[in-house]
Design a protein around this motif. Structure first.
Motif, PDB file in Angstrom:
ATOM      1  N   LEU A  42       8.459  60.240  -9.329  1.00 50.80           N
ATOM      2  CA  LEU A  42       7.713  59.818 -10.516  1.00 50.80           C
ATOM      3  C   LEU A  42       6.229  59.680 -10.203  1.00 50.80           C
ATOM      4  N   PRO A  43       5.386  59.878 -11.199  1.00 46.63           N
ATOM      5  CA  PRO A  43       3.956  59.584 -11.009  1.00 46.63           C
ATOM      6  C   PRO A  43       3.767  58.084 -10.735  1.00 46.63           C
ATOM      7  N   ASP A  44       2.698  57.747 -10.036  1.00 41.93           N
ATOM      8  CA  ASP A  44       2.420  56.348  -9.695  1.00 41.93           C
ATOM      9  C   ASP A  44       2.442  55.437 -10.924  1.00 41.93           C
ATOM     10  N   VAL A  45       1.864  55.889 -12.009  1.00 44.99           N
ATOM     11  CA  VAL A  45       1.795  55.062 -13.212  1.00 44.99           C
ATOM     12  C   VAL A  45       3.196  54.758 -13.739  1.00 44.99           C
ATOM     13  N   ASP A  46       4.109  55.707 -13.639  1.00 46.48           N
ATOM     14  CA  ASP A  46       5.486  55.463 -14.087  1.00 46.48           C
ATOM     15  C   ASP A  46       6.213  54.506 -13.149  1.00 46.48           C
ATOM     16  N   ALA A 103       8.340  49.010 -12.140  1.00 45.56           N
ATOM     17  CA  ALA A 103       8.215  47.706 -11.471  1.00 45.56           C
ATOM     18  C   ALA A 103       7.992  46.598 -12.503  1.00 45.56           C
ATOM     19  N   ARG A 104       7.159  46.864 -13.484  1.00 43.25           N
ATOM     20  CA  ARG A 104       6.911  45.861 -14.535  1.00 43.25           C
ATOM     21  C   ARG A 104       8.179  45.615 -15.356  1.00 43.25           C
TER      22      ARG A 104
END
Length: 141
Positions: A120-124, A129-130
């Motif tokens: 996954l891309p870092d933002v995903d 995590a959130r």
């Protein structure tokens, strides 16, 4: 924008849970069932227990848990011993082999999810995590 319907979210979460579970079971290499894994995990987390206590904790009938424990015992993953406080009962505990088997299964499942999360891309991954932080309290009483 309207807030999502809690019933629809619950359905989506249950569907996702099932898909994740099936994904993790696909590469399963051992003969231990999900119910056996749950019972073994409980014994490793909380220590020895009677079959009746395990059944209550897992929300199953004592007869079903008895069959689960017997299968684990046949595989050498748990052992029984007489309850010193009540000789009519037996206490069940995980063996060293059971602890190793549980650890191996955990490592395998973690590896599968790690590989998929790494793609996954870092933002995903940040969003996952959130979401975990938000969802974790739903399992607490």
């Amino acid at each position: 924008m309207d807030s999502p319907d809690p019933t629809a979210l619950a359905g989506d979460l249950l569907t996702l849970y099932g898909r994740i579970r099936r994904t993790l079971l696909t590469g399963k290499a051992d003969e231990v069932t999900a119910s056996q894994t749950a019972a073994l995990g409980r014994l490793l987390r909380y220590g020895e227990s009677t079959v009746a206590e395990l059944a209550r904790a897992e929300g199953v009938r004592p007869q079903s848990m008895g069959a689960t424990v017997q299968a684990l015992e046949d595989l050498g993953l748990v052992e029984r011993r007489p309850d010193p406080a009540d000789g009519r009962r037996a206490l069940v505990r995980a063996t060293d082999q059971g602890a190793r088997a549980r650890e191996d299964a955990w490592t395998t499942r973690t590896r599968v999810l790690t590989d998929r999360l790494a793609a996954l891309p870092d933002v995903d991954r940040d969003t996952v995590a959130r979401a975990i932080a938000i969802l974790a309290p739903l399992t607490e009483r």
